[in-house]
Design a protein around this motif. Structure first.
Motif, short mmCIF file in Angstrom:
data_model
loop_
_atom_site.label_atom_id
_atom_site.label_comp_id
_atom_site.label_asym_id
_atom_site.label_seq_id
_atom_site.Cartn_x
_atom_site.Cartn_y
_atom_site.Cartn_z
N ASP A 1 -20.58 13.59 7.76
CA ASP A 1 -20.41 12.38 8.47
C ASP A 1 -20.71 12.01 9.79
O ASP A 1 -20.60 11.05 10.34
CB ASP A 1 -18.78 12.44 8.79
CG ASP A 1 -17.97 12.41 7.32
OD1 ASP A 1 -18.35 12.08 6.35
OD2 ASP A 1 -16.95 13.26 7.40
N LEU A 2 -21.98 12.89 9.97
CA LEU A 2 -22.70 12.58 11.39
C LEU A 2 -21.90 12.66 12.59
O LEU A 2 -22.03 11.93 13.58
CB LEU A 2 -23.43 11.39 11.29
CG LEU A 2 -24.56 11.45 9.86
CD1 LEU A 2 -25.27 9.91 10.01
CD2 LEU A 2 -25.40 12.51 9.99
N VAL A 3 -20.68 13.65 12.50
CA VAL A 3 -20.01 14.13 13.63
C VAL A 3 -20.09 15.54 14.06
O VAL A 3 -20.38 16.29 13.10
CB VAL A 3 -18.48 13.70 13.29
CG1 VAL A 3 -17.60 14.02 14.38
CG2 VAL A 3 -18.17 12.32 12.71
N SER A 4 -20.23 15.45 15.34
CA SER A 4 -20.34 17.02 15.67
C SER A 4 -19.28 17.90 15.34
O SER A 4 -18.32 17.46 15.12
CB SER A 4 -20.84 17.12 17.14
OG SER A 4 -19.44 16.71 17.87
N VAL A 5 -19.65 19.30 15.00
CA VAL A 5 -18.48 20.18 14.80
C VAL A 5 -18.55 21.44 15.78
O VAL A 5 -19.50 21.61 16.64
CB VAL A 5 -18.85 20.72 13.43
CG1 VAL A 5 -18.73 19.69 12.25
CG2 VAL A 5 -20.02 21.45 13.17
N ASN A 6 -17.33 21.92 15.84
CA ASN A 6 -17.39 23.16 16.74
C ASN A 6 -17.78 24.35 15.96
O ASN A 6 -18.19 24.48 14.92
CB ASN A 6 -15.89 23.11 17.29
CG ASN A 6 -14.97 23.39 15.93
OD1 ASN A 6 -15.27 23.89 15.01
ND2 ASN A 6 -13.37 23.19 16.32
N MET A 7 -17.42 25.52 16.55
CA MET A 7 -18.06 26.91 16.17
C MET A 7 -17.39 27.33 14.94
O MET A 7 -17.74 28.16 14.07
CB MET A 7 -17.88 27.87 17.16
CG MET A 7 -18.38 27.67 18.33
SD MET A 7 -20.45 27.77 18.32
CE MET A 7 -20.58 29.43 18.03
N LYS A 8 -16.22 26.69 14.32
CA LYS A 8 -15.39 26.92 13.03
C LYS A 8 -16.00 25.87 12.21
O LYS A 8 -15.12 25.77 11.35
CB LYS A 8 -13.94 26.91 13.46
CG LYS A 8 -13.65 27.99 14.35
CD LYS A 8 -11.97 27.99 14.38
CE LYS A 8 -11.45 29.08 15.17
NZ LYS A 8 -9.94 29.09 15.32
N TRP A 9 -16.77 24.97 12.48
CA TRP A 9 -17.40 24.08 11.58
C TRP A 9 -16.43 22.65 11.36
O TRP A 9 -16.46 22.13 10.57
CB TRP A 9 -17.81 24.57 10.30
CG TRP A 9 -18.78 25.82 10.57
CD1 TRP A 9 -18.58 27.01 10.17
CD2 TRP A 9 -20.01 25.83 11.31
NE1 TRP A 9 -19.75 27.60 10.81
CE2 TRP A 9 -20.66 27.01 11.29
CE3 TRP A 9 -20.86 24.84 11.86
CZ2 TRP A 9 -21.67 27.63 11.98
CZ3 TRP A 9 -22.00 25.04 12.58
CH2 TRP A 9 -22.38 26.56 12.54
N GLU A 10 -15.45 22.64 12.37
CA GLU A 10 -14.54 21.60 12.29
C GLU A 10 -15.01 20.42 13.18
O GLU A 10 -15.45 20.72 14.10
CB GLU A 10 -12.90 22.08 12.80
CG GLU A 10 -12.54 23.34 12.12
CD GLU A 10 -11.36 24.09 12.76
OE1 GLU A 10 -11.19 23.94 13.83
OE2 GLU A 10 -10.85 24.71 12.13
N PRO A 11 -14.87 19.11 12.63
CA PRO A 11 -15.22 17.97 13.45
C PRO A 11 -14.66 18.10 14.87
O PRO A 11 -13.26 18.36 15.11
CB PRO A 11 -14.59 17.00 12.74
CG PRO A 11 -14.49 17.33 11.32
CD PRO A 11 -14.02 18.96 11.36
N ASP A 12 -15.40 17.89 16.13
CA ASP A 12 -14.76 17.89 17.31
C ASP A 12 -15.26 16.31 18.08
O ASP A 12 -14.66 16.16 19.03
CB ASP A 12 -15.27 18.82 18.16
CG ASP A 12 -17.05 18.87 18.45
OD1 ASP A 12 -17.64 17.96 18.13
OD2 ASP A 12 -17.38 19.96 18.67
N GLY A 13 -15.98 15.45 17.46
CA GLY A 13 -16.12 14.33 17.81
C GLY A 13 -16.94 14.35 19.16
O GLY A 13 -17.01 13.08 19.67
#
Length: 135
Positions: A118-130
């Protein structure tokens, strides 16, 4: 970036290696390209990567970083072993304050981020962080 672009990379590599008197067939070059991106073999890379249209190095982009709008260019992109994740390095046209605090600032023109499909940044758990969002 998609499979066609990866195959074009392999062709450019073949041309370069030929100038060094190193001859490899196209299949061997595809395997080398897969290894360079951290995959076991070309079949694994091509199955993971698919024909998705990711932004490529040199593309002009716009979006938000910590809520601040930006425009810039993609300086590098790396394929992750995690399906649907790419690591990008961006160069912003103008410096962005990368600190959320109102007590101090830290302006940067270069940032890196892992983005999902979705071209949204993710955190270390690969969850979107926006933190970074491309439009």
């Amino acid at each position: 970036m998609n499979i066609s672009e990866l195959k074009a990379q392999a062709k450019r590599l073949r041309t370069y290696l030929a100038t060094k008197n190193i001859e490899l067939n196209h299949s061997a070059l595809l395997e080398a390209l897969a290894a360079q991106h951290g995959y076991r073999d070309w079949n694994t890379l091509s199955a993971t990567f698919g024909e998705e249209n990711w932004s490529s190095v040199g593309d002009r982009v716009r979006g938000t970083y910590l809520g601040h709008p930006f425009t810039g260019i993609i300086r590098s992109m790396h394929i992750s072993k995690n399906e649907g994740i790419r690591r990008y390095q961006f160069q912003f046209d103008n410096s962005i304050d990368v600190v959320k605090s109102d007590k101090f600032s830290n302006f940067r023109k270069h940032v890196s981020a892992d983005l999902n499909t979705d071209l949204v940044s993710v955190n270390m758990k690969w969850e979107p962080d926006g933190i970074l969002v491309l439009n």
